[in-house]
Design a protein around this motif. Structure first.
Motif, PDB file in Angstrom:
ATOM      1  N   THR A   1      -3.166   1.671   3.803  1.00  0.00           N
ATOM      2  CA  THR A   1      -3.983   0.462   3.652  1.00  0.00           C
ATOM      3  C   THR A   1      -3.988  -0.381   4.927  1.00  0.00           C
ATOM      4  OG1 THR A   1      -3.406   0.434   1.319  1.00  0.00           O
ATOM      5  CG2 THR A   1      -4.361  -1.588   2.229  1.00  0.00           C
TER       6      THR A   1
ATOM      7  N   GLY B   1       0.842  -1.201   0.000  1.00  0.00           N
ATOM      8  CA  GLY B   1       0.000   0.000   0.000  1.00  0.00           C
ATOM      9  C   GLY B   1       0.872   1.244   0.000  1.00  0.00           C
ATOM     10  N   SER B   2       0.250   2.406   0.049  1.00  0.00           N
ATOM     11  CA  SER B   2       1.066   3.614  -0.025  1.00  0.00           C
ATOM     12  C   SER B   2       1.325   4.169   1.378  1.00  0.00           C
ATOM     13  CB  SER B   2       0.411   4.608  -0.988  1.00  0.00           C
ATOM     14  OG  SER B   2      -0.048   5.705  -0.307  1.00  0.00           O
TER      15      SER B   2
ATOM     16  N   CYS C   1       1.176   3.346   6.608  1.00  0.00           N
ATOM     17  CA  CYS C   1       0.547   2.768   5.419  1.00  0.00           C
ATOM     18  C   CYS C   1      -0.939   3.094   5.436  1.00  0.00           C
ATOM     19  CB  CYS C   1       0.757   1.259   5.374  1.00  0.00           C
ATOM     20  SG  CYS C   1      -0.144   0.496   4.006  1.00  0.00           S
TER      21      CYS C   1
END
Ligand SMILES: [Zn+2]
Length: 408
Positions: free
Chosen positions: A50, A12-13, A48
């Motif tokens: 996510t 994820g980012s 993150c």
């Protein structure tokens, strides 16, 4: 190497919330005449979007941190020795009671925990890539392999020793960015009913104490019950217990089993609920932490500069790995802190990373006492202040900086 901004757990980012700037390796204590250039990297931390895992944005190659001369010894503190003896006793009386049990400790350091297991005659194996500390473990009668733990290591151990009832890591798992390989290894090596137990600094304590010095190269991940549970699920495991520990300024011991092997303790849901209530690992909480870090830096450097103007002597106490973040981020050099005393012979006579404060043995502290002592090893405050009672009796004052800057 990871690409900044991509979660090492789930791809994820990762949104950065604090940048400490260029930092040296936290355990790279230098000889004063070392002509080699010092290694620096960008110490920045993010979350993150996510899976919520808080992590560093830049990964330092593991061989640069954990090698023959790695200076940290787990048995250096009385409190930590007692802690690990307690861990061994508990495993011996709970998880290692079957016929011919087997325990693997990853990052066994100088054998502080496994020594008790070895004395009890229980099959064990330490995995320790830092060669010098591994030698100390072997000298205590501990079986040890000088390798990094990953899937291939686990398969080697499985071939030579069979499956393990316990896989344990203390202050090690959060050091390892490549968790997928570790989990594949744990999955291969662990018995069906076995436990994977690890204890690491807890993000909840870092936020509560503004203990930003827990953030440094070796600590790649900053776990919460939520992020650990998500990580466990990802790899077919379940978080079945959490236990707060006072060690290293606030840690959690996480117990994982294969999914479905045990019923989770109510403590797991309680901690998850508290994390939800307090918004731990929510972006606003982390931005508040960031503001707290800047406030501490301003107050601490203001205090030290004021003391320098008054001609007061300030000495550091405890050349800890985490002091590298404080000294380098705050710009605390030998002009503000004369030297740091430390009990580790592996650090004495050297300079602290980046800030280049000379490290002296503890005897230097009293010869003569400084006016102020900046307590870098604040997680051992009780143990140190009791040992150095004469310092305050002689008029000396302690400076602490978490959760706020204060003089005692
Ligand atoms: Zn993620």
């Amino acid at each position: 190497m990871s690409h900044p901004g991509v979660c090492r757990m789930c791809a994820g980012s990762v949104r950065e919330f604090f940048d400490f700037g260029r930092q040296p390796l936290s355990d790279a204590f230098r000889e004063p005449d070392d002509p080699r250039a010092e290694f620096f990297y960008r110490l920045a931390v993010g979350r993150c979007e996510t899976c919520t895992m808080v992590q560093l944005l830049e990964e330092v190659p593991r061989e640069r941190m954990f090698h023959q001369d790695y200076p940290y010894l787990s048995s250096g503190s009385t409190v930590m020795r007692a802690h690990f003896e307690g861990v061994a006793e508990r495993f011996l009386s709970t998880e290692l009671t079957g016929p011919d049990p087997f325990i693997v400790e990853v990052g066994c350091n100088d054998g502080v925990m496994l020594e008790s297991i070895a004395k009890a005659g229980v099959r064990h194996l330490g995995v320790e890539p830092s060669g010098g500390t591994a030698d100390l473990a072997a000298a205590k009668g501990v079986q040890v392999r000088k390798v990094f733990f990953e899937e291939a290591t686990a398969l080697d151990i499985l071939r030579d020793h069979g499956r393990a009832d316990v896989i344990y890591m203390a202050n090690t798992f959060c050091h390892i960015p490549y968790v997928e390989s570790v989990f594949r290894g744990v999955s291969a090596l662990l018995t069906d009913g076995g436990v994977f137990v690890f204890e690491d600094p807890y993000l909840g304590d870092i936020v509560e104490r503004v203990s930003f010095d827990q953030i440094y190269d070796e600590h790649f991940y900053y776990f919460t019950a939520l992020s650990v549970r998500r990580m466990a699920h990802r790899f077919g495991f379940e978080l079945v217990d959490v236990e707060p520990l006072p060690t290293h300024g606030g840690e959690i011991r996480y117990t994982l089993t294969r999914a479905g092997a045990r019923t989770p303790s109510p403590a797991v849901d309680r901690l998850l609920e508290r994390e939800r209530e307090t918004g731990l690992a929510e972006p606003e909480t982390l931005l508040r932490l960031a503001a707290g870090v800047e406030r501490i830096r301003d107050e601490l450097t203001g205090l030290l500069r004021g003391l320098r103007e008054q001609g007061k002597r300030v000495v550091g106490y405890g050349a800890t790995a985490k002091s590298a973040t404080v000294t380098n981020y705050c710009g605390i050099g030998p002009d503000l802190v004369e030297f740091v005393c430390d009990t580790s012979p592996t650090k004495q006579g050297r300079l602290t990373p980046g800030a280049h404060l000379p490290v002296r043995p503890p005897e230097a502290f009293a010869a003569p006492y400084p006016d102020y002592a900046l307590l870098f090893a604040w997680n051992h405050a009780d143990e140190i202040m009791a040992k150095e009672r004469a310092f305050r009796e002689a008029g000396g004052k302690w400076i602490l900086y978490v959760p706020e800057v204060r003089v005692l």
